[in-house]
Design a protein around this motif. Sequence first.
Motif, PDB file in Angstrom:
ATOM      1  N   LEU A 170      44.486   0.335 -10.250  1.00  0.00           N
ATOM      2  CA  LEU A 170      44.400  -0.164  -8.898  1.00  0.00           C
ATOM      3  C   LEU A 170      42.985  -0.128  -8.451  1.00  0.00           C
ATOM      4  O   LEU A 170      42.464  -0.848  -7.773  1.00  0.00           O
ATOM      5  CB  LEU A 170      44.972   1.090  -8.024  1.00  0.00           C
ATOM      6  N   ALA A 171      42.222   0.956  -8.985  1.00  0.00           N
ATOM      7  CA  ALA A 171      40.717   1.013  -8.437  1.00  0.00           C
ATOM      8  C   ALA A 171      39.934  -0.261  -9.294  1.00  0.00           C
ATOM      9  O   ALA A 171      39.055  -0.711  -8.717  1.00  0.00           O
ATOM     10  CB  ALA A 171      40.019   2.195  -9.200  1.00  0.00           C
ATOM     11  N   ARG A 172      40.022  -0.776 -10.459  1.00  0.00           N
ATOM     12  CA  ARG A 172      39.697  -1.711 -11.054  1.00  0.00           C
ATOM     13  C   ARG A 172      39.917  -2.881 -10.891  1.00  0.00           C
ATOM     14  O   ARG A 172      39.012  -4.115 -10.790  1.00  0.00           O
ATOM     15  CB  ARG A 172      39.963  -1.302 -12.811  1.00  0.00           C
ATOM     16  N   GLU A 173      41.198  -3.319 -10.491  1.00  0.00           N
ATOM     17  CA  GLU A 173      41.862  -4.596 -10.078  1.00  0.00           C
ATOM     18  C   GLU A 173      42.360  -4.585  -8.820  1.00  0.00           C
ATOM     19  O   GLU A 173      43.493  -5.136  -8.716  1.00  0.00           O
ATOM     20  CB  GLU A 173      42.640  -4.922 -11.213  1.00  0.00           C
ATOM     21  N   PRO A 174      41.758  -4.324  -7.854  1.00  0.00           N
ATOM     22  CA  PRO A 174      42.302  -4.381  -6.208  1.00  0.00           C
ATOM     23  C   PRO A 174      42.884  -5.469  -5.741  1.00  0.00           C
ATOM     24  O   PRO A 174      43.988  -5.706  -5.333  1.00  0.00           O
ATOM     25  CB  PRO A 174      41.369  -3.708  -5.370  1.00  0.00           C
ATOM     26  N   GLU A 175      42.332  -6.569  -6.184  1.00  0.00           N
ATOM     27  CA  GLU A 175      42.897  -8.016  -5.733  1.00  0.00           C
ATOM     28  C   GLU A 175      44.049  -8.458  -6.386  1.00  0.00           C
ATOM     29  O   GLU A 175      45.159  -8.948  -5.716  1.00  0.00           O
ATOM     30  CB  GLU A 175      41.682  -8.947  -6.055  1.00  0.00           C
ATOM     31  N   THR A 176      44.055  -8.031  -7.512  1.00  0.00           N
ATOM     32  CA  THR A 176      45.414  -8.354  -8.416  1.00  0.00           C
ATOM     33  C   THR A 176      46.335  -7.317  -7.920  1.00  0.00           C
ATOM     34  O   THR A 176      47.526  -7.966  -7.707  1.00  0.00           O
ATOM     35  CB  THR A 176      44.987  -8.182  -9.930  1.00  0.00           C
ATOM     36  N   ALA A 177      46.313  -6.105  -7.806  1.00  0.00           N
ATOM     37  CA  ALA A 177      47.041  -5.227  -7.054  1.00  0.00           C
ATOM     38  C   ALA A 177      47.750  -5.640  -5.978  1.00  0.00           C
ATOM     39  O   ALA A 177      48.914  -5.666  -5.536  1.00  0.00           O
ATOM     40  CB  ALA A 177      46.475  -3.855  -7.056  1.00  0.00           C
ATOM     41  N   HIS A 178      46.751  -6.123  -4.909  1.00  0.00           N
ATOM     42  CA  HIS A 178      47.392  -6.455  -3.752  1.00  0.00           C
ATOM     43  C   HIS A 178      48.306  -7.774  -3.799  1.00  0.00           C
ATOM     44  O   HIS A 178      49.112  -7.811  -3.310  1.00  0.00           O
ATOM     45  CB  HIS A 178      46.094  -6.931  -2.727  1.00  0.00           C
ATOM     46  N   ALA A 179      47.782  -8.765  -4.560  1.00  0.00           N
ATOM     47  CA  ALA A 179      48.650  -9.854  -4.997  1.00  0.00           C
ATOM     48  C   ALA A 179      49.883  -9.477  -5.704  1.00  0.00           C
ATOM     49  O   ALA A 179      51.221  -9.984  -5.048  1.00  0.00           O
ATOM     50  CB  ALA A 179      47.854 -10.723  -5.872  1.00  0.00           C
ATOM     51  N   LEU A 180      50.247  -8.441  -6.337  1.00  0.00           N
ATOM     52  CA  LEU A 180      51.573  -7.911  -7.069  1.00  0.00           C
ATOM     53  C   LEU A 180      51.986  -7.466  -5.960  1.00  0.00           C
ATOM     54  O   LEU A 180      53.305  -7.408  -5.735  1.00  0.00           O
ATOM     55  CB  LEU A 180      51.040  -6.979  -8.244  1.00  0.00           C
TER      56      LEU A 180
END
Length: 343
Positions: A164-174
């Motif tokens: 989550l800290a490393r890939e926040p944009e991908t996390a929000h998309a998921l």
Amino acid sequence: MSEPASFLDAAWGKSTPHAPVWLMRQAGRYLPEYRELKERHGFWRMVRTPELAVEVTLQPIRRFPLDAAILFSDIMTPLPPMGVDIDFAPGPVLAEPVRTRSDVDRLRVPDAGELAPFVADAVRLLRSESPVPLIGFAGAPLTLATYLVQGTGTTEHADLRAWLAREPETAHALLDKLTEVTIRYLRTQVEAGAQAVQLFDSWAGVHDVAGYARFGLPYAHRVLDALAGTVPRIYLAVGSSHLYGRIATLPAEVVSVDWRRPLRDCRAELPGLALQGNLDPGLLLTTPELAVAGAHEVLRAGLGGAHIFNLGHGVLPGTDPDTVARLVDAVHEFPRTEGDQQP
């Protein structure tokens, strides 16, 4: 004696004369009839076959005078239509975790009719057969993301927090996709006849306040808000007392709390909400007398507002059904007076 109306009354915020009672995982491995059915059919087949799901849902209702039934299913049920390959060994295991943006982009957001139609069929059958109100449920987006990213269940979910800290944009998309799927899935259950819904945010408690506020709260809020004005909405986040200030802002009627915090303390932090819980499931592994004594403590702490008696989490596999029977009777026998406060 079970009072079916009392569960819905309490879920809508009424302080009832007796606390209604149901138990998370009340249909499960502690019951010999469940073990026998699972041995013959397997877990995933029971989930996906409406008649079997109905049978498992009703097993504890036949044994105990519970005030509500919860649909037998699994929080992972809406994920296969998204393109996720899941097995159970015995918990959920994903063949390929979802960690990159391309992984997220490949996930489908199916139409409501594609999302586990067998669940809607089971709900319809249960509404005609269950003598008590039926609770539908789903996993919250952050909890579903936990399994998708980790690939299986762990204890601390450190890999997820790092991701989550490393890939926040991908996390929000998921999380966006999971939120839309969860809304469609719960709406399908309500339309089929579920009379309340519970959103399981089982792993929210492993996050700090900032992480939950960023990746958990907004998506749980969207799911619950989408069901406004339909049925009572119950939110459960295990080990999350440090998050109650945020959880109190969710559009839910009921917050289910675990055993780590007395209900009298939770009322101050969750004003205006019905409380559900919160006996330590471990007490059911002791003696009926100790379980009943613990239940009385919980019931006293729950005075002063709407209270649905439950465990702080699910019934454990080694629990004696006779202890459950004693517990349910003790809850029904405990009188509540509207406005009573814990002395």
